[in-house]
Design a protein around this motif. Sequence first.
Motif, short mmCIF file in Angstrom:
data_model
loop_
_atom_site.label_atom_id
_atom_site.label_comp_id
_atom_site.label_asym_id
_atom_site.label_seq_id
_atom_site.Cartn_x
_atom_site.Cartn_y
_atom_site.Cartn_z
N THR A 283 0.96 -0.92 -0.14
CA THR A 283 -0.31 -0.06 0.15
C THR A 283 0.55 1.26 -0.05
O THR A 283 0.46 2.15 -0.59
CB THR A 283 -0.84 -0.16 1.10
N VAL A 284 1.62 1.34 1.38
CA VAL A 284 2.68 2.43 0.89
C VAL A 284 3.53 2.80 -0.88
O VAL A 284 3.79 3.84 -0.79
CB VAL A 284 3.85 2.24 2.44
N ALA A 285 4.08 1.55 -1.25
CA ALA A 285 4.89 1.39 -2.30
C ALA A 285 3.39 1.68 -3.29
O ALA A 285 4.47 2.63 -4.59
CB ALA A 285 4.75 0.36 -1.93
N SER A 286 2.47 1.49 -3.09
CA SER A 286 1.19 1.93 -4.43
C SER A 286 1.29 3.70 -4.46
O SER A 286 1.06 3.80 -5.48
CB SER A 286 0.13 1.37 -4.12
N VAL A 287 1.19 4.43 -2.94
CA VAL A 287 0.90 5.62 -3.21
C VAL A 287 2.47 6.03 -4.00
O VAL A 287 2.40 6.75 -4.19
CB VAL A 287 0.58 6.13 -1.56
N ILE A 288 3.51 5.91 -3.09
CA ILE A 288 4.43 6.75 -3.21
C ILE A 288 4.80 6.47 -4.93
O ILE A 288 5.42 7.28 -5.88
CB ILE A 288 6.18 5.92 -2.34
N GLY A 289 4.96 5.36 -5.79
CA GLY A 289 4.81 4.81 -6.74
C GLY A 289 4.20 5.52 -7.22
O GLY A 289 4.73 5.54 -8.95
N ALA A 290 2.88 5.51 -7.38
CA ALA A 290 1.88 5.92 -8.09
C ALA A 290 2.37 7.51 -8.02
O ALA A 290 2.51 8.13 -9.69
CB ALA A 290 0.92 6.17 -7.65
N VAL A 291 3.16 8.25 -7.44
CA VAL A 291 3.28 9.88 -7.62
C VAL A 291 4.58 9.61 -8.60
O VAL A 291 4.23 10.87 -9.17
CB VAL A 291 3.61 10.20 -6.41
N VAL A 292 5.82 8.95 -8.31
CA VAL A 292 6.62 9.10 -8.80
C VAL A 292 5.96 8.59 -10.24
O VAL A 292 6.82 9.03 -11.68
CB VAL A 292 7.71 7.82 -8.10
N PHE A 293 5.43 7.78 -10.50
CA PHE A 293 5.35 6.84 -12.67
C PHE A 293 4.31 7.93 -13.14
O PHE A 293 5.05 8.55 -14.30
CB PHE A 293 4.16 5.61 -11.89
N ILE A 294 3.52 8.73 -12.74
CA ILE A 294 3.40 10.01 -13.34
C ILE A 294 3.78 10.77 -13.63
O ILE A 294 4.09 11.57 -14.07
CB ILE A 294 1.47 10.68 -12.16
N ALA A 295 5.13 11.59 -12.33
CA ALA A 295 5.84 12.64 -13.00
C ALA A 295 6.61 12.01 -14.20
O ALA A 295 7.43 12.52 -14.70
CB ALA A 295 6.42 12.67 -11.14
N LEU A 296 7.21 10.92 -13.49
CA LEU A 296 8.40 10.06 -14.96
C LEU A 296 7.04 10.10 -16.41
O LEU A 296 8.07 10.58 -17.88
CB LEU A 296 8.04 8.48 -14.75
N ILE A 297 5.98 9.95 -16.29
CA ILE A 297 5.23 10.00 -18.00
C ILE A 297 4.73 11.21 -17.98
O ILE A 297 5.32 11.48 -19.63
CB ILE A 297 3.20 9.48 -17.50
N LEU A 298 4.93 11.96 -17.32
CA LEU A 298 4.98 14.05 -17.72
C LEU A 298 6.57 14.33 -17.97
O LEU A 298 6.39 15.14 -19.42
CB LEU A 298 4.58 14.67 -16.23
N ARG A 299 7.73 13.51 -17.40
CA ARG A 299 8.68 13.90 -17.94
C ARG A 299 8.69 13.50 -19.64
O ARG A 299 9.52 14.25 -20.16
CB ARG A 299 9.62 13.71 -17.02
N ALA A 300 8.61 12.12 -19.37
CA ALA A 300 8.43 11.78 -21.32
C ALA A 300 7.67 12.01 -22.46
O ALA A 300 8.44 12.26 -23.16
CB ALA A 300 8.14 10.47 -20.90
#
Length: 306
Positions: A283-300
């Motif tokens: 659950t903790v990894a999902s919350v943190i990972g989702a934020v980083v994933f969105i940031a990576l998509i926006l960067r790409a």
Amino acid sequence: MSLASLFVGVSDLTPLDLLRGEGDKIQVFVISRLPRLAAILLAGAALSVAGLIMQHLTRNRFVSPSTAGTTEWAMLGILVATLFFGGTSVMGKMVTAIVFALFGTFLFLRLLRRVQFTDMIVVPLVGLMFGGVVMAVTTFFAYRLELMQALNTWTTGDFSGILRGRYEIIWLVVVVMIVAYLYADRFTVAGMGEDFAKNLGVSYNTVVNIGMIIVAITTAVVTVVVGAIPFLGLIIPNLVTMVLGDNLRRVLPFTALAGAGFVLVCDVLGRVIRHPYEIPVGTVASVIGAVVFIALILRARRPRSL
């Protein structure tokens, strides 16, 4: 961080208790805390390395076991093993999960080869839909067969149940990571394309098959012992390669270390946020990972300036 995690939990345990030789405290330390730390570090390192290999071989930064359906196929394999071989050992469930994870991974790769995508973000979206269909089938049969409670233990990574005698199979990922390091240069070459690899004398199909076997074994073992940890194999390889480059032999040890550290941080946070209750690391990894994933998509998606 690892030393600190050994003394965080519901049971009060301090280094002084161990020095005094208190029997109950030593048992908690040996039976629970040390196995839990080992499982955390191994699971984090292994899934991160699996994601790194998968991204190199598919040449897509957003592909990982959790976005390609590999994890969902492993869960389906565990469900099948539980249904038809209810009394089987953990090893039996792991072998079944590996077979299903291999089948699902190669099916996903075959899909990618048949369909040409112009946008790299479409590939993980297809993988997420692919995994969603498999998960829907798994949930359907688990619900009909009253195995939902068992299914929930695999869908969310949780280290609270890790005890001595119930986690040792996860040490298998150490062997898998050693093989991954030995083949690191071949994975790097294969990641440059089939034609380029063949020109350098590398058997492209063999290297890809070995890489997918490594990914399937790692995903299955971690899922059987711990459960699914979302985004781990996606965000950690991206963050490491952004800093250190794409040479797999060079970045693989740092990816393993960063993955282990990330899971360790998530686990400690889960233990202290609502102490004495515990939030699953998934659950903790999902919350943190989702934020980083969105940031990576926006960067790409951000246009590069010339």
